[in-house]
Design an enzyme around this catalytic site. Sequence first.
Site, PDB file in Angstrom:
ATOM      1  CE  LYS A 116     -25.950  15.358   0.575  1.00 56.43           C
ATOM      2  NZ  LYS A 116     -26.261  13.919   0.519  1.00 56.43           N
ATOM      3  CD  GLN A 170     -29.362  12.034  -0.319  1.00 50.69           C
ATOM      4  OE1 GLN A 170     -28.384  12.691  -0.658  1.00 50.69           O
ATOM      5  NE2 GLN A 170     -29.605  11.767   0.952  1.00 50.69           N
ATOM      6  CG  ASP A 207     -21.958   9.756  -0.569  1.00 54.30           C
ATOM      7  OD1 ASP A 207     -21.802  10.523   0.390  1.00 54.30           O
ATOM      8  OD2 ASP A 207     -23.025   9.621  -1.194  1.00 54.30           O
TER       9      ASP A 207
HETATM   10  N1  GUN Z   1     -28.422   9.423   3.019  1.00 54.56           N
HETATM   11  C1  GUN Z   1     -28.164   9.708   4.326  1.00 54.56           C
HETATM   12  N2  GUN Z   1     -26.886  10.107   4.476  1.00 54.56           N
HETATM   13  C2  GUN Z   1     -26.321  10.064   3.260  1.00 54.56           C
HETATM   14  C3  GUN Z   1     -25.018  10.376   2.775  1.00 54.56           C
HETATM   15  O1  GUN Z   1     -24.082  10.742   3.501  1.00 54.56           O
HETATM   16  N3  GUN Z   1     -24.839  10.224   1.443  1.00 54.56           N
HETATM   17  C4  GUN Z   1     -25.822   9.789   0.629  1.00 54.56           C
HETATM   18  N4  GUN Z   1     -25.539   9.655  -0.653  1.00 54.56           N
HETATM   19  N5  GUN Z   1     -27.035   9.496   1.031  1.00 54.56           N
HETATM   20  C5  GUN Z   1     -27.281   9.644   2.348  1.00 54.56           C
END
Ligand code: GUN
Length: 297
Positions: free
Chosen positions: A53, A97, A120
């Site tokens: 990311k 995350q 998100d």
């Molecule tokens: N963990 C698994 N998928 C995601 C996601 O789309 N965003 C975040 N923040 N954590 C995750």
Amino acid sequence: MSAEILDGKKIAAEIRAELASAVESLKAQGATPGLGVVLVGDDPASHSYVTAKEQACKDLGMFSDDNRLPATASQDEVLAVVERLNRDPRIHGILVQLPLPKGLDESAVLRAVRPEKDVDGFHPMNVGRMVIGAEAFWPCTPHGVIQMLARSGVRTEGAHVVIVGRSNIVGKPLANLLLQKAPHANATVTVCHTGTRDMGYFTRQADILIVAAGRPKTITADMVRDGAVVVDVGVNRAPDPSKKSGFRLVGDVDFEAVREKASKITPVPGGVGPMTITMLMYNTVESARRALARGER
Ligand code: GUN
């Protein structure tokens, strides 16, 4: 007949090229889109997602602020980082995350993110707005799946979409988005989950089968109708001694067998994965655009 492969890397690259010009134009107006990343603990998969990311931000000329905390971090320490990012005008998107280490209250942390920066789409405010069809940040994986179908010419309108999995991150939001009366949606949606009896009965009726179950070979060839479109959201690590890392990535679908029945199928890796990160960038750029429109810099 072998299915056409839906190339997530290629579609993601198309969208990133569009985003790169949007970033340039925002920068020219004095608003560089910024993403604040919060990673707690040392889960290897989470580390590699977060690194990807941050790299995507760099590639697009965006600003990113990396915040890594040890697994022993307290709830207050995590909330303090979120609060600092909430207040930082350089930050338009906040990504915490998931999953957070045991002992932390994930739901409280997600509620602490300012909804205007919730790229998100996990804050209850965004979830509610998405469900009623109001302007909201859509969660990145569901958004990526919809973009992938739209840009590959797969029509969801009037189609029977069967989703396997009911997580808050993928299954539930995707079901809600696809049933909206809107372009690239307007589908008849069925959701299967671990409580579903005779899952194959449902999956065999799918025009479009989307699998986010988190378990390899959840979908075998006998569960797929001839000519169905199959989207595999799963990312699982399978032991593979021939790899330096000792593992390879596999999805939730028995790819080799199912590709002989499907008309189109996404691979793992190189399918939905690159789309998810791209839609996070998309939401962050969109958030910067909204902040500029509100007169914030
Ligand atoms: N963990 C698994 N998928 C995601 C996601 O789309 N965003 C975040 N923040 N954590 C995750």
